[in-house]
Design an enzyme around this catalytic site. Structure first.
Site, PDB file in Angstrom:
ATOM      1  N   ASP A 134       0.753  -0.999   0.053  1.00  0.00           N
ATOM      2  CA  ASP A 134      -0.060  -0.172   0.131  1.00  0.00           C
ATOM      3  C   ASP A 134       0.850   1.183   0.019  1.00  0.00           C
ATOM      4  OD1 ASP A 134      -2.035  -1.873   0.308  1.00  0.00           O
ATOM      5  OD2 ASP A 134      -2.528  -1.260   2.175  1.00  0.00           O
ATOM      6  N   ASP A 136       1.051   4.668   1.642  1.00  0.00           N
ATOM      7  CA  ASP A 136       0.578   5.383   2.854  1.00  0.00           C
ATOM      8  C   ASP A 136       0.947   6.939   2.666  1.00  0.00           C
ATOM      9  OD1 ASP A 136      -0.781   3.234   4.132  1.00  0.00           O
ATOM     10  OD2 ASP A 136       1.085   2.620   4.641  1.00  0.00           O
TER      11      ASP A 136
END
Length: 205
Positions: A134, A136
């Site tokens: 991911d 962030d």
């Protein structure tokens, strides 16, 4: 004047023995001062900096404390979103970095930075980021900003090559952008714990 560090800043210490706290055994065997610590949200009456230690495995995280005098250098998330940092990274071909490059190609009315495993990898070149990691992100917003601009950011983020999670940082704490756009009410993460609010730029009651 003492440097004011903020959540998600990366700190390098002068030596490993400056790390304080009741730490698990793996910290002594795996962590060394060549690796940064991540500033976390907490408070200390003595003025120490709350930090997190990252181990080799995803489940290896430990909370610790350091004195400001132990910090030899630091990197803020905003520094990691600069084009020159992204383009010279050994991970430049991975989807999270490519996604960050796309965001950096646009003009935004705020400063933003990269946190999490992608930020750590960009700062250290340690391969904790993968193709499916991911991305962030952190937006710095000292004052309320338009929902239109935040919505534009979110729409672009949802079209990128990886999953993106954006936190908005206000003087009071941080909240999830997706939650704000969906509900207009958020769980604000502060140095004294979370609180539910519809006014994340105002000091919690």
């Amino acid at each position: 004047m003492q440097q004011a560090f903020r959540a998600h800043d990366l700190l390098w210490l002068t030596s490993a023995d400056r790390l304080q706290g009741d730490l698990p055994e793996w910290v002594a065997s795996q962590w060394q001062s060549a690796y940064p610590l991540v500033v976390r949200r907490d408070s200390d009456a003595g003025g120490r900096i709350p930090v997190g230690v990252r181990g080799l495995r995803r489940d290896q995280r430990a909370a610790a404390w350091v004195d400001a005098s132990a910090v030899r250098c630091h990197t803020a998330p905003e520094e990691l979103s600069r084009n020159e940092v992204l383009l010279r990274s050994p991970f430049v071909s991975l989807p999270p970095v490519q996604s960050a490059i796309q965001l950096a190609a646009h003009s935004w009315p705020w400063q933003w930075g990269i946190t999490g495993s992608v930020g750590y990898a960009l700062a250290t070149e340690v391969p904790v980021m993968h193709a499916d990691s991911d991305l962030d992100l952190l937006i710095r917003c000292d004052r309320p900003v338009s929902g239109e601009d935040l919505g534009r950011w979110q729409q672009l983020s949802q079209r990128l090559l990886c999953r993106v999670d954006t936190q908005v940082e206000t003087p009071q704490g941080a909240f999830a952008l997706a939650e704000w756009l969906r509900d207009g009410r958020v769980m604000l993460k502060t140095n004294h714990g979370p609180c539910l609010t519809s006014t994340p730029w105002e000091e919690p009651a």
